[in-house]
Design a protein around this motif. Sequence first.
Motif, PDB file in Angstrom:
ATOM      1  N   LEU A   1       0.795  -0.955  -0.070  1.00 39.64           N
ATOM      2  CA  LEU A   1      -0.025   0.001  -0.010  1.00 39.64           C
ATOM      3  C   LEU A   1       0.848   1.261   0.034  1.00 39.64           C
ATOM      4  O   LEU A   1       1.620   1.273   0.640  1.00 39.64           O
TER       5      LEU A   1
ATOM      6  N   LEU B   1       0.606   5.626  -0.079  1.00 40.05           N
ATOM      7  CA  LEU B   1      -0.356   6.647   0.485  1.00 40.05           C
ATOM      8  C   LEU B   1      -0.241   7.966  -0.399  1.00 40.05           C
ATOM      9  O   LEU B   1      -0.030   8.972   0.367  1.00 40.05           O
TER      10      LEU B   1
ATOM     11  N   PRO C   1      -5.284   5.123  -0.347  1.00 39.71           N
ATOM     12  CA  PRO C   1      -4.246   3.934  -0.441  1.00 39.71           C
ATOM     13  C   PRO C   1      -4.248   3.459  -1.679  1.00 39.71           C
ATOM     14  O   PRO C   1      -5.379   2.981  -2.364  1.00 39.71           O
TER      15      PRO C   1
ATOM     16  N   ASN D   1      -2.696   0.269  -4.099  1.00 46.43           N
ATOM     17  CA  ASN D   1      -2.191  -0.983  -4.010  1.00 46.43           C
ATOM     18  C   ASN D   1      -0.958  -1.044  -5.290  1.00 46.43           C
ATOM     19  O   ASN D   1      -1.518  -1.164  -6.525  1.00 46.43           O
TER      20      ASN D   1
END
Length: 136
Positions: free
Chosen positions: A115, A117, A121, A123
């Motif tokens: 994750l 940021l 969030p 991926n």
Amino acid sequence: MKPIVPLVIHGMSRDTILNGYNIPQEAAIMVNLWSVHMDPQLFPEPNKFQPERFLDLDGNFVKHEAIIPFSTGHRVCLGEHLAKMELFMLFVSLMQRFTFHLPEGAPEPSMLGTLRLPIAPINAPFPFELCAVPRG
Ligand code: HEM
């Protein structure tokens, strides 16, 4: 394979009741797109890279209603069509110009993401090495 945006976070415009739950205006609502894409009842062995699960017996692409990486409903991603076109053009132009292989002895890229940021969030894949060889 996996949603880029696993969790979508929304605010409430007013107090409301949904399925018998009181949801106050100050609550943050998390929409879990990950749980849909990784649901083994919808996608058996969801961690397996298996593009053919989206093809019919004749090899034609079949749209699956549970694939919702751009979310769904009134707040669906405004950039969905642009993003799909850009990804298509980038992917095709790379495939037309290069062949790809792992460097000698390099491990295969991990199927797990990590994750990040930036805004929400995200991926993202772990870093990995790949050789891009120009096509002759
Ligand atoms: C692969 C690329 C992308 C993915 C997977 C993605 C995914 C998403 C997701 C899951 C949301 C949340 C929707 C919700 O609140 O239910 C969202 C919102 C949004 N996206 Fe994207 N997005 C992508 C690319 C883009 C691009 C290229 C643009 C614009 C150029 C864009 C503009 C927006 C905007 C403006 C919203 C907010 C929509 C709203 O709240 O009404 N996205 N996106």
